[in-house]
Motif scaffolding. Structure first.
Motif, PDB file in Angstrom:
ATOM      1  N   ALA A  10       1.098  -1.067   0.020  1.00 37.65           N
ATOM      2  CA  ALA A  10       0.258   0.052   0.143  1.00 37.65           C
ATOM      3  C   ALA A  10       1.233   1.201   0.379  1.00 37.65           C
ATOM      4  O   ALA A  10       0.805   2.251  -0.678  1.00 37.65           O
ATOM      5  N   GLY A  11       1.746   0.769   0.875  1.00 37.30           N
ATOM      6  CA  GLY A  11       3.317   2.694   1.222  1.00 37.30           C
ATOM      7  C   GLY A  11       3.525   2.483  -0.606  1.00 37.30           C
ATOM      8  O   GLY A  11       3.581   3.552  -1.134  1.00 37.30           O
ATOM      9  N   ALA A  12       3.575   1.733  -1.457  1.00 36.91           N
ATOM     10  CA  ALA A  12       4.292   2.024  -2.820  1.00 36.91           C
ATOM     11  C   ALA A  12       3.021   2.577  -3.432  1.00 36.91           C
ATOM     12  O   ALA A  12       3.710   3.206  -4.403  1.00 36.91           O
ATOM     13  N   GLY A  13       1.508   1.938  -3.620  1.00 37.47           N
ATOM     14  CA  GLY A  13       1.069   2.314  -4.684  1.00 37.47           C
ATOM     15  C   GLY A  13       0.682   3.844  -3.396  1.00 37.47           C
ATOM     16  O   GLY A  13       0.956   4.941  -5.123  1.00 37.47           O
ATOM     17  N   VAL A  14       1.006   4.148  -2.227  1.00 37.38           N
ATOM     18  CA  VAL A  14       0.346   5.773  -2.162  1.00 37.38           C
ATOM     19  C   VAL A  14       1.749   6.692  -2.695  1.00 37.38           C
ATOM     20  O   VAL A  14       1.601   8.045  -3.312  1.00 37.38           O
ATOM     21  N   PHE A  15       3.118   5.887  -2.665  1.00 39.50           N
ATOM     22  CA  PHE A  15       4.383   6.539  -2.859  1.00 39.50           C
ATOM     23  C   PHE A  15       4.125   7.059  -4.299  1.00 39.50           C
ATOM     24  O   PHE A  15       4.267   8.622  -5.080  1.00 39.50           O
ATOM     25  N   ILE A  17       1.299   7.291  -6.410  1.00 36.63           N
ATOM     26  CA  ILE A  17      -0.263   8.329  -6.656  1.00 36.63           C
ATOM     27  C   ILE A  17       0.834   9.987  -6.315  1.00 36.63           C
ATOM     28  O   ILE A  17       0.686  10.820  -7.122  1.00 36.63           O
ATOM     29  N   GLY A  18       1.413   9.756  -4.573  1.00 37.27           N
ATOM     30  CA  GLY A  18       2.468  10.520  -4.752  1.00 37.27           C
ATOM     31  C   GLY A  18       3.092  10.973  -5.847  1.00 37.27           C
ATOM     32  O   GLY A  18       3.696  12.511  -6.218  1.00 37.27           O
ATOM     33  N   LEU A  19       3.789  10.755  -6.599  1.00 34.13           N
ATOM     34  CA  LEU A  19       4.959  10.574  -7.622  1.00 34.13           C
ATOM     35  C   LEU A  19       4.485  11.161  -8.296  1.00 34.13           C
ATOM     36  O   LEU A  19       5.074  11.993  -9.205  1.00 34.13           O
ATOM     37  N   PHE A  20       3.235  11.191  -9.102  1.00 31.36           N
ATOM     38  CA  PHE A  20       2.307  11.440 -10.289  1.00 31.36           C
ATOM     39  C   PHE A  20       2.278  12.663  -9.986  1.00 31.36           C
ATOM     40  O   PHE A  20       2.114  13.146 -11.067  1.00 31.36           O
ATOM     41  N   GLY A  21       1.237  12.323  -9.078  1.00 31.84           N
ATOM     42  CA  GLY A  21       0.787  14.538  -8.519  1.00 31.84           C
ATOM     43  C   GLY A  21       1.760  15.629  -8.610  1.00 31.84           C
ATOM     44  O   GLY A  21       1.944  16.377  -8.713  1.00 31.84           O
ATOM     45  N   LEU A  32       2.489  19.933  -2.831  1.00 31.63           N
ATOM     46  CA  LEU A  32       2.948  19.898  -1.744  1.00 31.63           C
ATOM     47  C   LEU A  32       2.412  18.960  -0.556  1.00 31.63           C
ATOM     48  O   LEU A  32       3.001  18.091   0.066  1.00 31.63           O
ATOM     49  N   LEU A  33       0.205  18.382  -1.192  1.00 32.88           N
ATOM     50  CA  LEU A  33       0.043  17.424  -0.736  1.00 32.88           C
ATOM     51  C   LEU A  33       0.339  16.083  -1.525  1.00 32.88           C
ATOM     52  O   LEU A  33       0.379  15.312  -0.559  1.00 32.88           O
ATOM     53  N   ALA A  34       0.762  16.197  -2.692  1.00 39.18           N
ATOM     54  CA  ALA A  34       1.408  15.321  -3.402  1.00 39.18           C
ATOM     55  C   ALA A  34       2.709  15.153  -2.558  1.00 39.18           C
ATOM     56  O   ALA A  34       3.083  13.012  -2.354  1.00 39.18           O
TER      57      ALA A  34
END
Lengths: 105, 88, 229
Positions: A10-15, A17-21, A32-34
């Motif tokens: 899940a952490g890999a997924g969240v990371f 998503i954040g990278l994309f943002g 900043l949120l990303a």
């Protein structure tokens, strides 16, 4: 496959998503949120992966605790800088000439 | 079995809120989603048997970050040259 | 077009990341960190492993962390203009908040103190207590309570630097006494850790609170702008 490993993935997924943002979004606050999402994903991978192999492990937990406090301080500082930038230029993106997507009339 | 369901739900909600932080059109909505993400992270830390981090995440991720970000959103709404004005 | 490129890039990255995590997870267990920590717990002076790691085994990290926090606070404050903290414009005119404040503030102070004290034996400690204390400060600020110590004068500077200074002082004194840098003297670990934690809590709360205060006020008034309102 343990619960810890599930959270590591899940952490890999969240990371991701954040990278994309971080790459795709233009608005500085969204960047900043990303960035914060990327941080949370990193913490999840760190603790989840370590505990999957070693059982409950206080060392990565302490490291992540330190990391969370540093992350909030960095976020607060970034907000100060973004707001100063907005005050001086009227922009919320780094791209020249574009206005923000929030449309403050 | 029940615990797997719970973990699956938490992980799914984590990913869903993370996506909606970036996907929601309004900035205010994105920040609210981010606060929800912080609360879910606290839940995830409890499931990972890290109550220390859960406490810190609940106090910081949900409380302080939320106040800071909402304050900033209100500032962006008001605009650069009229933050002394009435509309908030 | 740009969206597609970024999406493909992120998908490739995600697959590499998941693959790496999977590969690491499948490897045989190498380290024995939890056992090492459990063996050394008797010497640490506290009974909670995470607190022991934070303030004894890996206290170097914590020392540098509070240093980073102080630097962030200094950078934030130097960006800000703090004309008047008692500016009525900055207050929330919410009667509910005013009424609740009288009930919540003592309770939150109590919670912060308890968290700090509980850190020795169970989950809790300086970071959580500092965060709660900073939250209390934010609530006080929104309610317009007088907080003159946040003006950038001597008191703020001392408060920001206190945690780092005390930590460093303990480290240097023990180093001067012949021990290693940051090693606590025999039998003194528990009181020293508690002392450091108290000041760490205060400093962390001050850092977070001053960053919160610095954010909204900085745009308040440029000298060139009209102050007609």
């Amino acid at each position: 496959m343990s619960v810890h490993l599930l959270y590591a993935f899940a952490g890999a997924g969240v990371f991701t998503i954040g990278l994309f943002g971080m790459v795709f979004m233009v608005h500085l606050l969204r960047k900043l949120l990303a960035f914060n999402l990327m941080g949370s994903g990193t913490f999840l991978v760190l603790v989840g992966l370590a505990q999957h192999r070693n059982g409950v492990d206080p060392v990565p937990q302490a490291l992540v605790l330190t990391g969370i406090v540093v992350a909030i301080a960095a976020t607060a500082l970034a907000l100060v800088l973004i707001r100063r930038y907005f005050h001086l230029t009227g922009q919320v993106t780094l791209e020249p000439g574009s206005r923000d997507d929030e449309g403050h009339s | 079995m029940t615990s797997w369901l719970l973990d699956g739900l938490v992980v799914f909600m984590l990913l869903a809120t993370a996506v909606s932080v970036l996907a929601s059109r309004s900035l205010f909505r994105a920040v609210v989603m981010f606060i929800a993400f912080g609360m879910l992270m606290a839940l995830a830390w409890v499931r990972l048997q890290a109550p220390d981090i859960a406490l810190a995440e609940a106090a910081i991720g949900a409380g302080l970050t939320g106040v800071l970000l909402l304050d900033a959103v209100a500032h962006f709404r008001r605009g650069p040259d009229k933050e002394r004005g009435g509309a908030s | 077009m740009r969206l597609a490129a970024v999406l493909v890039l992120c998908a490739v990255f995600a697959m590499a990341l998941v693959g790496t995590v999977w590969q690491i997870a499948g490897q045989p267990v190498g380290g024995t960190l939890p056992e090492t920590v459990a063996d050394a717990m008797a010497d640490s002076g506290v009974d909670h492993p995470v607190t022991a790691v934070l303030l004894n085994f890996r206290s170097y990290d914590t020392l540098l962390e509070i240093g980073v926090l102080v630097i962030a606070a200094i950078a934030g404050i130097s960006m800000a203009r703090l004309p008047s903290l008692e500016d009525p414009e900055l207050r929330t005119h919410d009667s509910l908040l005013h009424a609740l404040q009288r009930w919540f503030l003592p309770l939150m102070w109590l919670v912060a103190g308890y968290l700090l004290w509980a850190g020795a034996v169970q989950p809790g400690g300086a970071f959580q207590a500092g965060a709660v204390l900073a939250g209390t400060g934010v609530l006080m600020r929104l309610g317009g309570m007088p907080m003159n110590f946040l003006q950038p004068r001597l008191l703020l500077r001392v408060g920001l630097a206190l945690g780092f200074a005390v930590f460093l002082l303990v480290a240097v004194v023990s180093a001067a006494g012949g021990d290693a840098f940051l090693a606590y003297p025999e039998g003194m670990a528990k009181p020293l850790i508690l002392l450091i934690e108290i000041f760490l809590t205060l400093s962390i709360a001050m850092v977070l609170l001053s960053l919160f205060v610095a954010a909204p006020v900085n745009d308040a008034r440029e000298p060139a702008e009209g102050e007609s309102e």
